[in-house]
Design a protein around this motif. Sequence first.
Motif, PDB file in Angstrom:
ATOM      1  N   TYR A   1     -19.014  52.174  59.493  1.00 16.51           N
ATOM      2  CA  TYR A   1     -18.303  51.556  60.611  1.00 16.51           C
ATOM      3  C   TYR A   1     -19.235  50.932  61.650  1.00 16.51           C
ATOM      4  O   TYR A   1     -18.889  50.808  62.822  1.00 16.51           O
ATOM      5  N   THR A   2     -20.431  50.548  61.213  1.00 22.66           N
ATOM      6  CA  THR A   2     -21.376  49.894  62.112  1.00 22.66           C
ATOM      7  C   THR A   2     -21.844  48.585  61.476  1.00 22.66           C
ATOM      8  O   THR A   2     -21.838  48.437  60.255  1.00 22.66           O
ATOM      9  N   PRO A   3     -22.245  47.609  62.292  1.00 20.50           N
ATOM     10  CA  PRO A   3     -22.592  46.292  61.758  1.00 20.50           C
ATOM     11  C   PRO A   3     -23.983  46.245  61.138  1.00 20.50           C
ATOM     12  O   PRO A   3     -24.879  47.016  61.492  1.00 20.50           O
ATOM     13  N   LEU A   4     -24.136  45.304  60.221  1.00 18.26           N
ATOM     14  CA  LEU A   4     -25.423  45.040  59.582  1.00 18.26           C
ATOM     15  C   LEU A   4     -25.625  43.533  59.566  1.00 18.26           C
ATOM     16  O   LEU A   4     -24.755  42.788  59.105  1.00 18.26           O
ATOM     17  N   VAL A   5     -26.759  43.084  60.080  1.00 16.30           N
ATOM     18  CA  VAL A   5     -27.106  41.659  60.058  1.00 16.30           C
ATOM     19  C   VAL A   5     -28.387  41.500  59.250  1.00 16.30           C
ATOM     20  O   VAL A   5     -29.397  42.148  59.540  1.00 16.30           O
ATOM     21  N   LEU A   6     -28.341  40.669  58.234  1.00 10.90           N
ATOM     22  CA  LEU A   6     -29.478  40.474  57.341  1.00 10.90           C
ATOM     23  C   LEU A   6     -29.886  39.011  57.291  1.00 10.90           C
ATOM     24  O   LEU A   6     -29.031  38.121  57.276  1.00 10.90           O
ATOM     25  N   ARG A   7     -31.177  38.799  57.226  1.00 10.40           N
ATOM     26  CA  ARG A   7     -31.704  37.479  56.839  1.00 10.40           C
ATOM     27  C   ARG A   7     -32.193  37.633  55.406  1.00 10.40           C
ATOM     28  O   ARG A   7     -33.139  38.392  55.142  1.00 10.40           O
ATOM     29  N   VAL A   8     -31.557  36.966  54.486  1.00 10.93           N
ATOM     30  CA  VAL A   8     -31.866  37.095  53.065  1.00 10.93           C
ATOM     31  C   VAL A   8     -32.699  35.893  52.632  1.00 10.93           C
ATOM     32  O   VAL A   8     -32.249  34.749  52.761  1.00 10.93           O
ATOM     33  N   PHE A   9     -33.906  36.164  52.125  1.00 10.73           N
ATOM     34  CA  PHE A   9     -34.788  35.066  51.735  1.00 10.73           C
ATOM     35  C   PHE A   9     -35.427  35.271  50.369  1.00 10.73           C
ATOM     36  O   PHE A   9     -35.874  34.309  49.745  1.00 10.73           O
ATOM     37  N   GLU A  10     -35.495  36.515  49.884  1.00 11.24           N
ATOM     38  CA  GLU A  10     -36.073  36.734  48.552  1.00 11.24           C
ATOM     39  C   GLU A  10     -35.147  36.155  47.483  1.00 11.24           C
ATOM     40  O   GLU A  10     -33.924  36.350  47.547  1.00 11.24           O
ATOM     41  N   PRO A  11     -35.702  35.467  46.492  1.00  9.88           N
ATOM     42  CA  PRO A  11     -34.861  34.862  45.453  1.00  9.88           C
ATOM     43  C   PRO A  11     -33.912  35.843  44.773  1.00  9.88           C
ATOM     44  O   PRO A  11     -32.755  35.502  44.495  1.00  9.88           O
TER      45      PRO A  11
END
Length: 213
Positions: free
Chosen positions: A16-26
């Motif tokens: 019930y908590t947020p997750l923000v990701l920057r996805v860059f690996e292929p």
Amino acid sequence: MGVVAMFPLGSVLLPYTPLVLRVFEPRYLTMMGRLLDVEDPEFGVVLIERGLEAGGGDQRSSVGTMARILQVEAGASDLYVVAVGGERITVDRWGEDDPHPVAEVSEMAPLVWDEALAPLHREAEQIVRRLATLASVLDEARWDPGTDLSDDPVESSWQLAAIAPLGEYDRFRLLNSTSLGGLLRGIIDLCLEEEPVLIARAADARDADTGDS
């Protein structure tokens, strides 16, 4: 639950908590592309106990949280993903990377609310907000100390665990709680252990500011 896509991270995702990701690996870009082809995309998140997020070869915990994707924005060569934590999971078996990590997982029993826990919940909230305010003075708060909580007491208990200014291994201990009372008591105890450290650091920061003036 069966086999799911997995995203090991250097941080703990709580329900019930947020997750923000920057996805860059292929490999993870491939994973996200596959997930976005399904109706309700989600993936598992576990803590990397040793090693790095990028490149593989990490040592991973066996307890984690499912993350449901809410929003994806494409950059020039990466993706920004917003998700929210769902049910807790245990990893029964890791599979071969495909090309991203996959694992066979089982859902952990959800924690159950009892009205008798209301005083403990109020105490936990009071302590967490006090410490989060102290951490904000040191620019170390994860969330705004005044963040609104869910009206659901189970959800808000997990959110208190996320707001608390604790290290990742303390958060992992909380993730493993077997009862809601144990979670709330764990939040309180860990915060009270951390409080003198934050107070001392805040005092040092004030002394340093006074010395500079």
